[in-house]
Design a protein around this motif. Structure first.
Motif, PDB file in Angstrom:
ATOM      1  N   ARG A  70       0.836  -1.205   0.000  1.00 34.05           N
ATOM      2  CA  ARG A  70       0.000   0.000   0.000  1.00 34.05           C
ATOM      3  C   ARG A  70       0.871   1.255   0.000  1.00 34.05           C
ATOM      4  NH1 ARG A  70      -5.389  -0.337   1.625  1.00 34.05           N
ATOM      5  NH2 ARG A  70      -5.250   1.478   2.994  1.00 34.05           N
ATOM      6  N   ILE A  71       1.937   1.253   0.815  1.00 32.92           N
ATOM      7  CA  ILE A  71       2.837   2.407   0.857  1.00 32.92           C
ATOM      8  C   ILE A  71       3.509   2.614  -0.498  1.00 32.92           C
ATOM      9  CG2 ILE A  71       4.986   3.285   1.860  1.00 32.92           C
ATOM     10  CD1 ILE A  71       4.199   1.925   4.477  1.00 32.92           C
ATOM     11  N   TRP A  72       3.996   1.528  -1.079  1.00 30.42           N
ATOM     12  CA  TRP A  72       4.716   1.646  -2.346  1.00 30.42           C
ATOM     13  C   TRP A  72       3.777   2.064  -3.469  1.00 30.42           C
ATOM     14  CZ3 TRP A  72       9.038   3.030  -3.889  1.00 30.42           C
ATOM     15  CH2 TRP A  72       9.528   2.735  -5.167  1.00 30.42           C
ATOM     16  N   GLU A  73       2.557   1.537  -3.464  1.00 28.39           N
ATOM     17  CA  GLU A  73       1.590   1.957  -4.484  1.00 28.39           C
ATOM     18  C   GLU A  73       1.279   3.445  -4.340  1.00 28.39           C
ATOM     19  OE1 GLU A  73      -2.898   0.989  -6.187  1.00 28.39           O
ATOM     20  OE2 GLU A  73      -2.221   0.076  -4.312  1.00 28.39           O
ATOM     21  N   ALA A  74       1.111   3.904  -3.089  1.00 27.30           N
ATOM     22  CA  ALA A  74       0.836   5.325  -2.864  1.00 27.30           C
ATOM     23  C   ALA A  74       1.989   6.187  -3.366  1.00 27.30           C
ATOM     24  CB  ALA A  74       0.589   5.576  -1.376  1.00 27.30           C
ATOM     25  N   ARG A  75       3.225   5.722  -3.118  1.00 28.70           N
ATOM     26  CA  ARG A  75       4.380   6.495  -3.582  1.00 28.70           C
ATOM     27  C   ARG A  75       4.442   6.526  -5.109  1.00 28.70           C
ATOM     28  NH1 ARG A  75       6.819   9.639  -5.216  1.00 28.70           N
ATOM     29  NH2 ARG A  75       8.916  10.443  -4.757  1.00 28.70           N
TER      30      ARG A  75
END
Length: 353
Positions: A70-75
């Protein structure tokens, strides 16, 4: 909220100090009961506890992988906003002009249209980051005591300002009133952009092919906005997060009943040759338990902290810094001076917002 500094050991110890203290007190009480009351018979075999520990480790690993995803997708989404914003700024400057107009409009009017579209795009990013910082009921990580301490030192700029105040420098009074009247402010701003581009196309200030190109850019911005809103509005499934939390605590609280008797049995064997060391050997279970419990709890907590990448915790994607960086790029390319452009949000304790 932040692009992180590397966690030092002392930072991690401080972040988890309340739980670590609990584990230490808990195991000392258990060992004291075993040692002074001589109840080594009260124990559970390792096999069922190992099965529980294995299951908990798998679920924690799954949660951490999902949280990182989720963090990487948001970034990546906000990285896409960076690239698309620069493309939009370039297209607006190069595609608006008098090349296809019947009337030769003043250059000042052309530049004003370019500035209006650019500023409205900055307003869109401002509205989007404010929307991403809006508190949701399932975002509870920052309610934890150690995270509350951090928030008092470093917090997102959106929490210390209002959306209306932040939009005022970029919008006309009419556009501001229209935007604030809508539930989804960022969507309203993209609608205004499209209406403005259509008007410029009708005036001949934008060639029809260029108009289609710019509309495609707006479509991409809508896509990126929707992806960002999807992560914000759809939490990590609670049945995974909650059950994992309870399973972790069940394992941690049951662990002493298997660990302490094991150390006691080893101590009895040592007592045959070294009575003093054998008698006290049971107390070595204290540091071993604290280490194991701390690892399981901390890994589970890391997963929970990363579930919501726009919550406002120290592990968030630094959308405020990203948006301000885009603004600086766009306004510099409009020819504005550094004195006219707002400064980048400061890093506090090597942390970006």
């Amino acid at each position: 909220m932040y692009t992180k500094k590397v966690f030092k050991a002392k930072d991690m110890a401080k972040w988890t100090r309340f739980e670590t203290l609990f584990f230490f007190i808990f195991i000392v009480i258990i060992v004291s009961i075993y040692y002074f009351l001589n109840i080594q018979w009260f124990k559970i075999p390792w096999t069922p506890l190992a099965l529980i520990g294995t299951a908990v480790a798998f679920v924690i690993g799954f949660q951490n992988n999902s949280a990182y995803g989720r963090i990487w997708e948001a970034r990546k989404i906000w990285g896409g906003i960076v690239n698309t914003s620069r493309t939009f700024g370039m297209f607006v400057q190069d595609m608006i002009g008098n090349e296809h107009t019947k009337n030769n409009y003043p250059e000042e009017e052309i530049r004003e249209n370019i500035k209006t579209l650019t500023y409205r795009h900055i307003a869109w990013m401002t509205a989007l980051r404010h929307s991403m910082r809006t508190r949701k009921s399932w975002e509870t990580v920052i309610d934890e005591k150690s995270n509350q301490e951090w928030v008092k030192v470093v917090s997102p700029p959106e929490w210390s300002s209002t959306l209306e105040k932040d939009l005022e420098p970029y919008l006309s009074e009419e556009d501001l009133a229209y935007t604030l009247s809508k539930n989804n402010k960022q969507t309203a701003l993209l609608y205004l952009q499209s209406h403005h581009l259509k008007e410029l196309k009708n005036q001949g200030k934008i060639w029809e092919f260029s108009f289609l190109q710019l509309e495609n850019v707006l479509e991409e911005l809508f896509t990126l906005q929707g992806k960002s809103e999807r992560i914000k509005n759809f939490p990590y499934p609670r049945h995974f997060a909650s059950l994992n939390h309870y399973f972790m605590w069940l394992f941690v609280l049951l662990l002493p009943i298997a660990l302490v008797p094991q150390f006691s049995e080893i101590g009895e064997q040592i007592s045959k040759s070294l009575p003093f060391i054998g008698d006290l050997f049971i107390w070595l279970s204290v540091p071993f338990y604290v280490i194991v419990a701390w690892i399981f709890h901390t890994m589970e907590r890391i997963g929970r902290t990363g579930d919501n990448p726009f919550e406002g915790s120290a592990n968030d994607v630094p959308i405020s810094t990203i948006a301000r960086g885009i603004e600086i790029d766009l306004r510099q390319n409009l020819g504005e001076t550094n004195e006219e452009i707002p400064k980048q949000f400061p890093q506090i304790y090597d942390t970006q917002m």
